[in-house]
Design a protein around this motif. Structure first.
Motif, PDB file in Angstrom:
ATOM      1  N   PHE A  55      27.021   9.566  31.969  1.00  0.00           N
ATOM      2  CA  PHE A  55      26.825   9.411  30.810  1.00  0.00           C
ATOM      3  C   PHE A  55      28.244   9.548  29.741  1.00  0.00           C
ATOM      4  CE2 PHE A  55      22.664  10.657  32.923  1.00  0.00           C
ATOM      5  CZ  PHE A  55      21.952   8.477  32.855  1.00  0.00           C
ATOM      6  N   SER A 100      16.089   8.288  31.415  1.00  0.00           N
ATOM      7  CA  SER A 100      15.798   9.647  30.943  1.00  0.00           C
ATOM      8  C   SER A 100      16.291  10.984  31.147  1.00  0.00           C
ATOM      9  CB  SER A 100      15.288   9.704  29.323  1.00  0.00           C
ATOM     10  OG  SER A 100      13.661   9.532  29.719  1.00  0.00           O
ATOM     11  N   TYR A 136      17.037   5.336  25.910  1.00  0.00           N
ATOM     12  CA  TYR A 136      17.746   5.697  27.573  1.00  0.00           C
ATOM     13  C   TYR A 136      16.078   5.357  28.343  1.00  0.00           C
ATOM     14  CZ  TYR A 136      21.796   7.057  28.547  1.00  0.00           C
ATOM     15  OH  TYR A 136      23.335   6.791  27.908  1.00  0.00           O
TER      16      TYR A 136
END
Length: 100
Positions: free
Chosen positions: A65, A29, A21
């Motif tokens: 996610f 991230s 990410y």
């Protein structure tokens, strides 16, 4: 009070996801890590609430996610065996149960 432990492979999963990410967009991230932390805290609040998917393995899908936290809950211990993308086959992680 419950104890949380991660098998080594689960920590590797998280590290791999975070690095992926971060390559996609700086700071993404961090967003993933926050959502993962929220998911782990949700498991800590009620480890029995998540659906059982494969034998004794429970899964909590994190928000924003496409990942699920796969864990086993026994004797007041939450053992996280992996953080997997929703498209991954169970064959990829079923051998992790023997590492507990």
């Amino acid at each position: 009070m419950y104890t949380v432990q991660f098998i080594e492979d689960a920590l590797f999963d998280i590290e791999t996801i975070v690095l992926w990410y971060e390559e996609k967009r700086i700071g993404l991230s961090f967003d993933f890590e926050l959502c993962l932390e929220v998911g782990i805290n949700e498991i800590l609040r009620n480890p029995k609430a998540s659906q059982k998917r494969y034998k004794e393995i429970k899964i909590l899908f994190i928000s924003r996610f496409p990942y699920g936290i796969h864990y086993i809950f026994k004797n007041n211990t939450i053992t996280i065996i992996g953080v997997f993308h929703t498209s991954q086959s169970p064959k990829n992680w079923s051998n992790r149960i023997s590492k507990i």
